[in-house]
Design a protein around this motif. Structure first.
Motif, PDB file in Angstrom:
ATOM      1  N   CYS A 325     -14.336  18.482 -48.042  1.00 14.92           N
ATOM      2  CA  CYS A 325     -15.806  18.496 -48.050  1.00 14.92           C
ATOM      3  C   CYS A 325     -16.262  19.366 -49.230  1.00 14.92           C
ATOM      4  O   CYS A 325     -16.054  20.576 -49.242  1.00 14.92           O
ATOM      5  CB  CYS A 325     -16.339  19.053 -46.740  1.00 14.92           C
ATOM      6  N   PRO A 326     -16.897  18.769 -50.238  1.00 10.81           N
ATOM      7  CA  PRO A 326     -17.248  19.560 -51.430  1.00 10.81           C
ATOM      8  C   PRO A 326     -18.346  20.575 -51.171  1.00 10.81           C
ATOM      9  O   PRO A 326     -18.499  21.527 -51.933  1.00 10.81           O
ATOM     10  CB  PRO A 326     -17.721  18.497 -52.433  1.00 10.81           C
ATOM     11  N   ALA A 327     -19.124  20.373 -50.088  1.00 14.40           N
ATOM     12  CA  ALA A 327     -20.281  21.235 -49.852  1.00 14.40           C
ATOM     13  C   ALA A 327     -19.976  22.369 -48.881  1.00 14.40           C
ATOM     14  O   ALA A 327     -20.858  23.181 -48.587  1.00 14.40           O
ATOM     15  CB  ALA A 327     -21.430  20.391 -49.310  1.00 14.40           C
ATOM     16  N   ALA A 329     -19.593  22.003 -45.755  1.00 11.57           N
ATOM     17  CA  ALA A 329     -20.440  21.737 -44.579  1.00 11.57           C
ATOM     18  C   ALA A 329     -19.630  21.603 -43.292  1.00 11.57           C
ATOM     19  O   ALA A 329     -20.206  21.467 -42.223  1.00 11.57           O
ATOM     20  CB  ALA A 329     -21.256  20.469 -44.811  1.00 11.57           C
ATOM     21  N   LEU A 330     -18.283  21.600 -43.427  1.00 10.54           N
ATOM     22  CA  LEU A 330     -17.436  21.417 -42.251  1.00 10.54           C
ATOM     23  C   LEU A 330     -16.555  22.629 -42.039  1.00 10.54           C
ATOM     24  O   LEU A 330     -16.070  23.226 -43.008  1.00 10.54           O
ATOM     25  CB  LEU A 330     -16.524  20.195 -42.439  1.00 10.54           C
ATOM     26  N   CYS A 344     -24.871  19.543 -45.423  1.00 13.93           N
ATOM     27  CA  CYS A 344     -24.274  18.228 -45.743  1.00 13.93           C
ATOM     28  C   CYS A 344     -25.051  17.550 -46.875  1.00 13.93           C
ATOM     29  O   CYS A 344     -26.261  17.391 -46.803  1.00 13.93           O
ATOM     30  CB  CYS A 344     -24.277  17.343 -44.494  1.00 13.93           C
ATOM     31  N   GLU A 346     -24.238  14.481 -47.878  1.00 14.01           N
ATOM     32  CA  GLU A 346     -24.110  13.041 -47.615  1.00 14.01           C
ATOM     33  C   GLU A 346     -23.313  12.324 -48.699  1.00 14.01           C
ATOM     34  O   GLU A 346     -23.721  11.290 -49.210  1.00 14.01           O
ATOM     35  CB  GLU A 346     -25.490  12.421 -47.391  1.00 14.01           C
ATOM     36  N   CYS A 347     -22.183  12.917 -49.039  1.00 17.61           N
ATOM     37  CA  CYS A 347     -21.332  12.321 -50.072  1.00 17.61           C
ATOM     38  C   CYS A 347     -20.264  11.406 -49.472  1.00 17.61           C
ATOM     39  O   CYS A 347     -19.663  10.617 -50.177  1.00 17.61           O
ATOM     40  CB  CYS A 347     -20.654  13.424 -50.882  1.00 17.61           C
ATOM     41  N   PHE A 348     -19.991  11.568 -48.185  1.00 18.14           N
ATOM     42  CA  PHE A 348     -19.025  10.758 -47.412  1.00 18.14           C
ATOM     43  C   PHE A 348     -17.566  10.985 -47.814  1.00 18.14           C
ATOM     44  O   PHE A 348     -16.702  10.160 -47.526  1.00 18.14           O
ATOM     45  CB  PHE A 348     -19.364   9.255 -47.470  1.00 18.14           C
ATOM     46  N   CYS A 349     -17.286  12.095 -48.477  1.00 13.49           N
ATOM     47  CA  CYS A 349     -15.882  12.402 -48.815  1.00 13.49           C
ATOM     48  C   CYS A 349     -15.056  12.575 -47.538  1.00 13.49           C
ATOM     49  O   CYS A 349     -13.859  12.286 -47.527  1.00 13.49           O
ATOM     50  CB  CYS A 349     -15.788  13.684 -49.639  1.00 13.49           C
ATOM     51  N   CYS A 350     -15.678  13.068 -46.467  1.00 18.32           N
ATOM     52  CA  CYS A 350     -14.951  13.253 -45.204  1.00 18.32           C
ATOM     53  C   CYS A 350     -14.473  11.893 -44.696  1.00 18.32           C
ATOM     54  O   CYS A 350     -13.320  11.735 -44.286  1.00 18.32           O
ATOM     55  CB  CYS A 350     -15.819  13.960 -44.162  1.00 18.32           C
TER      56      CYS A 350
END
Ligand code: SF4
Ligand code: SF4
Length: 371
Positions: A325-327, A329-330, A344, A346-350
């Motif tokens: 997660c680049p941000a 947020a997790l 978040c 909202e990049c959807f990398c997860c």
């Protein structure tokens, strides 16, 4: 009017003789490709993560092998390299599971991790882009993408495949900086302008629809496509998938900025009749509602217009998504990832990096009206 050429060959399975014929046909249609004896060539497949070929997430090794053999037949020295989205994956596991180790054994090509050397900073179209030095110390790059849908960019094929030329950590930084679709399109156009592949050969024998690029459905599209212009190839793919002309942001922008051709009327398709190839039942990716409204509306109503990950019962608690997660947020909590919604981006990398198909993207109350 001079046209950009995209070659299309039918190929119903990954049976070797058929793939050899299809790859040979598109390459011959595109000659001269500007690669000759003694050239060092980086072949860049889409190796998103260490997934088995039958899962349809990565470029099939049969296509990569036939491209390598074609180039070796011209006397080129071939390297095969990529940088997967999952930072935890061991490179040996990546090569084995995606079939690239077998391709290297069969063809003598050298496998190189694009995460293995420090990135070089390049100025391109007003952006600062960090790219693998391999892209510049070879004589040519040949892109061998897989045709799939994509939650952020709608489709991933020739142009999006080049994002893998950005090594691991820098890739996460890019997701942070260019997290809206239109910004990400700018980045992709800049990468394409910095590294123009001599040729792109797309594996659309089995393509992915719906929730691509990791968890969509598999579609027997039965095609190998090739082009010297990655954006033109993507424009043809977008048309086949049912997108309207200009609808896919990074393809449209590549055309507008003059780094590729996005106008179908200026693209000559050879080999197959395009109208016969339309993928009629192809499921489009769910639109990201944030992209469908003006930025100020998305910001103003962010409490209601959002798309965020939800972690289903398939989650094993492996923590891969947390690391990717680049941000930030997790974080892990109680055996499952926990999301801090306001972090978040909202990049959807997860979703992309989850090896267990355990991430479901859920839409906020207002977002549901737009998708
Ligand atoms: S969602 Fe996927 S990647 Fe994240 S912890 Fe669960 S299984 Fe692992
Ligand atoms: S939680 Fe998922 S969608 Fe949100 S920033 Fe992290 S990786 Fe991106």
């Amino acid at each position: 009017m001079s046209c950009v050429r995209v070659a299309v060959a039918g190929c119903s399975s990954y049976e070797r003789k058929g793939v050899e014929n299809a790859v040979g046909m598109v390459m011959e249609e595109l000659e001269p490709i500007g690669i000759g004896s003694g050239d060092r060539v980086l072949v860049k497949p889409n190796l998103l993560s260490a997934r088995e070929r039958r899962e349809g997430v990565t470029t099939h090794p049969a296509v990569v092998a036939e491209v390598v053999k074609y180039l070796a037949g011209k006397g080129a020295k071939v390297l095969i390299g990529d940088s997967p989205c999952n930072r935890r994956v061991r490179v040996e596991e990546l090569w084995e599971r995606t079939g690239m180790a077998g391709v290297a054994r069969e063809t003598g090509a050298e496998l190189v991790s694009l995460d293995g050397r420090s990135a070089v900073k390049v100025g391109s179209l007003g952006e600062e882009v960090y790219l693998t030095p391999y892209a510049f110390d070879v004589d040519a790059v040949v892109s061998v993408p897989k045709l799939k849908t994509h939650g952020l960019t709608q489709l991933t094929c020739g142009v999006k495949n080049l994002f893998g030329l950005i090594p691991g950590y820098a890739k996460l930084e890019c997701h942070k900086k260019y997290h809206r679709g239109k910004d990400f399109s700018r980045l992709l156009a800049a990468v394409l302008a910095a590294v123009r592949p001599k040729v792109t050969v797309a594996d659309a024998i089995v393509a992915m629809d719906g929730a691509g690029p990791s968890h969509g459905g598999l579609v027997n599209a039965g095609l190998v496509l090739g082009g010297k212009d990655a954006a033109a190839l993507d424009a043809v793919c977008a048309h086949l998938m049912g997108f309207k002309e200009g609808e896919v942001g990074h393809v449209r922008l590549a055309g507008k900025l003059g780094v590729g051709e996005a106008d179908l009327s200026r693209i000559e398709v050879v080999g197959e009749e395009l109208s016969r190839l339309l993928l009629k039942s192809f499921k489009r990716p769910k639109a990201n509602a944030q992209e469908l409204v003006p930025e100020f509306v998305a910001k103003l109503f962010h409490r209601f217009i959002w798309v965020r990950p939800h972690f289903t019962e398939r989650c094993t608690g492996c923590g891969v998504c947390v690391e990717n997660c680049p941000a930030g947020a997790l974080k892990m909590g109680d055996g499952k990832p926990m999301l801090t919604p306001k972090e978040c981006i909202e990049c959807f990398c997860c979703d992309e990096s989850c090896p267990h198909d355990a991430v479901e993207l859920r839409h906020g109350p207002l977002a549901r009206f737009f998708v």
